[in-house]
Design an enzyme around this catalytic site. Structure first.
Site, short mmCIF file in Angstrom:
data_model
loop_
_atom_site.label_atom_id
_atom_site.label_comp_id
_atom_site.label_asym_id
_atom_site.label_seq_id
_atom_site.Cartn_x
_atom_site.Cartn_y
_atom_site.Cartn_z
N GLY A 1 0.81 -1.22 0.00
CA GLY A 1 0.00 0.00 0.00
C GLY A 1 0.84 1.27 0.00
O GLY A 1 1.88 1.36 -0.66
N GLY B 1 -4.04 -4.63 1.22
CA GLY B 1 -5.15 -5.29 1.90
C GLY B 1 -4.87 -6.77 2.11
O GLY B 1 -5.17 -7.33 3.18
P1 ADP Z 1 -1.40 1.91 3.75
O1 ADP Z 1 -1.89 1.96 2.32
O2 ADP Z 1 0.11 1.91 3.82
O3 ADP Z 1 -2.04 0.80 4.52
P2 ADP Z 1 -3.40 3.85 4.55
O4 ADP Z 1 -4.08 3.71 3.24
O5 ADP Z 1 -4.09 3.34 5.75
O6 ADP Z 1 -1.89 3.27 4.47
O7 ADP Z 1 -3.14 5.40 4.82
C1 ADP Z 1 -2.36 6.18 3.96
C2 ADP Z 1 -2.83 7.61 4.00
O8 ADP Z 1 -2.89 8.10 5.33
C3 ADP Z 1 -1.89 8.54 3.26
O9 ADP Z 1 -2.57 9.07 2.16
C4 ADP Z 1 -1.57 9.63 4.28
O10 ADP Z 1 -1.60 10.94 3.74
C5 ADP Z 1 -2.66 9.49 5.29
N1 ADP Z 1 -2.26 9.98 6.62
C6 ADP Z 1 -1.26 9.52 7.40
N2 ADP Z 1 -1.18 10.22 8.53
C7 ADP Z 1 -2.15 11.15 8.49
C8 ADP Z 1 -2.58 12.19 9.38
N3 ADP Z 1 -1.98 12.39 10.54
N4 ADP Z 1 -3.64 12.94 8.99
C9 ADP Z 1 -4.25 12.71 7.82
N5 ADP Z 1 -3.89 11.78 6.95
C10 ADP Z 1 -2.85 11.00 7.27
MG MG Z 2 -3.60 2.85 1.39
#
Ligand code: ADP
Ligand code: MG
Length: 369
Positions: free
Chosen positions: A320, A343
Site C-alpha cells: 500500500g 489489503g
Molecule cells: P497503507 O496503504 O500503507 O495501509 P493507509 O491507506 O491506511 O496506508 O493510509 C495512507 C494515507 O494516510 C496517506 O494518504 C496519508 O496521507 C494518510 N495519513 C497519514 N497520517 C495522516 C494524518 N496524521 N492525517 C491525515 N492523513 C494521514
Molecule cells: Mg492505502
C-alpha cells in the site's frame, strides 16, 4: 495440505497455462505510472515459458463495476507486458464481467476454457473470493506462482517464527481498517508502534486532546481496550507536527489544541520510533507516519523509511502507501521484503490464510502431508 508450487504441476510442456496475475497498476491519463506489479510476475512467466508452456495472463484493473469501461481497458498493460514478456497473451479486464466479483461458476468456466493448467501469482488479490482466484483450482491442476509463494513464506514467517524482538509499526489514515490486524498482532509482537492518522484515536483513548486531527470516535473504546490489555507493548507519539487555522505548521506535544490538525509525528517520536526499528530482530511496517504526500508532513515517514533501510533486523513493508513511501524515499531496495499486496498482507497477518491460498491447497495436484 500444502500450497502447490510450480514444481507440483504436471509437465507444462506444450500446455496452455492460465496465469492469474495482479496487474492492477497505477494509471494516469491511460499511461502506467509504475510497472512494478508487471515486473513482479516475470519470474513465474519465465519459468512457465522455459518449461514450454503457452501462457495466457488475466487480471483485474481498477473498479469498472462489472461492465466494459474504456478507462480500465488492459491495453496499456498488454503493451508493457509485450515488451517485458513477449509471447504472453492477456485477457481483457476480468472485472468487465459482473461474474468475476460475484464468483459466478459460469464465468469461471469461460475463464478456464481451453486452458490446461492454472497458476495464481496475484498475491494482491488473493484475499478476494473472486471467480479467477478461487474458481480455477477446482477445475485445473494448479499452483502458486513464485511471487505468491514468496509473499506467503515471508508473511507466514512473521507469524510463525519472527526473530525477536518483533516490532510492528502501524500508521495510515484509518484505525478502523486495522483493528483486526492490531488484535492479531498484539498476540505476537514485542512492541506495537503507532503513528499516522490512526494514532489520534489511541491518544484520545488516553485522554489527550486531538483538536481537528483524524479521529474515529466510535473506535475509542476499542483502542482503550487494546491499551488496557497490552499497554506496555504499545508505543504512541510523544510529539506531533500540526497545522493551525492559518496554515501555520508547528511541533507540539501529544495534545493537539482545537483548530489544529496533527499531520505528522514530531522529531522526538521519529527518533524514538527509529530506535525501536533499529533494535528489532524483525520489523513489519504498514502505513505512513503522516500525510507524507505533502513535504511539510513527510519527515516522520522519511525517518521511518531510513530506519527500515538501516535496520540490522529482517525488515518487511506491508504494501500500500508505505510501499509507495519507501520507493519515493529511494530505500525500497534496502528493505528485505516489500509486499505487493496492501489489503491482502493485512488480511493474511490477521487470519493466517487467504481464500486464494485455501483454493490452491484444494487443487487435485496439491501435495498431501
Ligand atoms: P497503507 O496503504 O500503507 O495501509 P493507509 O491507506 O491506511 O496506508 O493510509 C495512507 C494515507 O494516510 C496517506 O494518504 C496519508 O496521507 C494518510 N495519513 C497519514 N497520517 C495522516 C494524518 N496524521 N492525517 C491525515 N492523513 C494521514
Ligand atoms: Mg492505502
Amino acid at each position: 495440505m500444502g500450497l502447490p508450487l510450480l514444481e507440483d504441476l504436471p509437465d507444462p510442456a506444450g500446455k496452455r497455462v492460465l496465469l492469474r496475475a495482479d496487474f492492477n497498476v497505477p494509471l494516469k491519463d491511460g499511461h502506467i505510472e509504475d510497472d512494478l506489479r508487471i515486473r513482479a510476475a516475470l519470474p513465474t512467466i519465465q519459468w512457465l515459458q522455459e518449461h514450454g508452456a503457452e501462457v495466457t495472463a488475466c487480471s483485474h484493473l481498477g473498479r469498472p463495476k462489472g461492465k466494459p469501461d474504456p478507462e480500465y481497458t488492459m491495453d496499456p498493460v498488454r503493451e508493457r507486458l509485450g515488451e517485458l514478456a513477449p509471447g504472453v497473451e492477456l485477457m481483457e479486464n476480468l472485472r468487465f464481467d459482473p461474474g468475476e466479483e460475484a464468483n459466478d461458476p459460469g464465468f469461471v468456466d469461460r475463464v478456464v476454457e481451453g486452458q490446461d493448467l492454472y497458476v495464481n501469482d496475484a498475491f494482491g488479490a488473493a484475499h478476494r473470493a473472486h471467480a479467477s482466484i478461487v474458481g480455477p483450482p477446482a477445475r485445473l491442476p494448479s499452483a502458486a506462482g513464485r511471487l505468491l509463494a514468496r509473499e506467503v513464506e515471508v508473511l507466514g514467517g512473521l507469524l510463525d517464527k519472527p526473530r525477536k524482538p518483533f516490532v510492528t509499526v502501524l500508521g495510515g489514515a484509518k484505525v478502523s481498517d486495522k483493528l483486526g490486524v492490531i488484535g492479531a498482532l498484539l498476540q505476537r509482537v514485542d512492541r506495537l508502534v503507532i503513528g499516522g492518522g490512526m494514532c489520534f484515536t489511541f491518544l484520545a483513548a488516553q485522554g489527550h486532546s486531538v483538536g481537528g486531527s483524524l479521529l474515529e470516535s466510535d473506535r475509542i473504546d476499542d483502542c482503550r481496550r487494546f491499551l488496557e490489555d497490552a499497554g506496555d507493548k504499545i508505543v504512541l507519539p510523544s510529539d506531533i507536527v500540526s497545522m493551525g487555522p492559518s496554515d501555520e505548521v508547528r511541533t507540539m506535544g501529544a495534545d493537539v489544541p482545537g483548530g489544529w490538525r496533527g499531520l505528522d509525528i514530531g522529531p522526538g517520536s521519529a527518533a524514538a520510533f527509529s530506535d525501536e526499528v533499529t533494535g528489532a530482530g524483525t520489523v513489519l511496517w504498514n502505513g505512513p507516519m503522516g500525510m507524507f504526500e505533502d513535504e511539510r508532513f513527510a519527515a516522520g515517514t522519511r525517518a521511518l523509511a531510513h530506519a527500515m533501510a538501516d535496520a540490522p533486523g529482517f525488515t518487511v513493508i506491508g504494501g500500500g502507501d508505505s510501499a509507495a513511501a519507501v520507493r519515493r524515499f529511494g530505500v525500497a531496495d534496502q528493505v528485505d521484503w516489500v509486499s505487493t499486496g496492501g489489503g491482502a498482507s493485512l488480511e493474511f497477518l490477521e487470519h493466517g490464510d487467504l481464500p486464494g491460498l485455501q483454493a490452491l491447497r484444494k487443487a487435485s495436484n496439491a501435495p498431501r502431508d
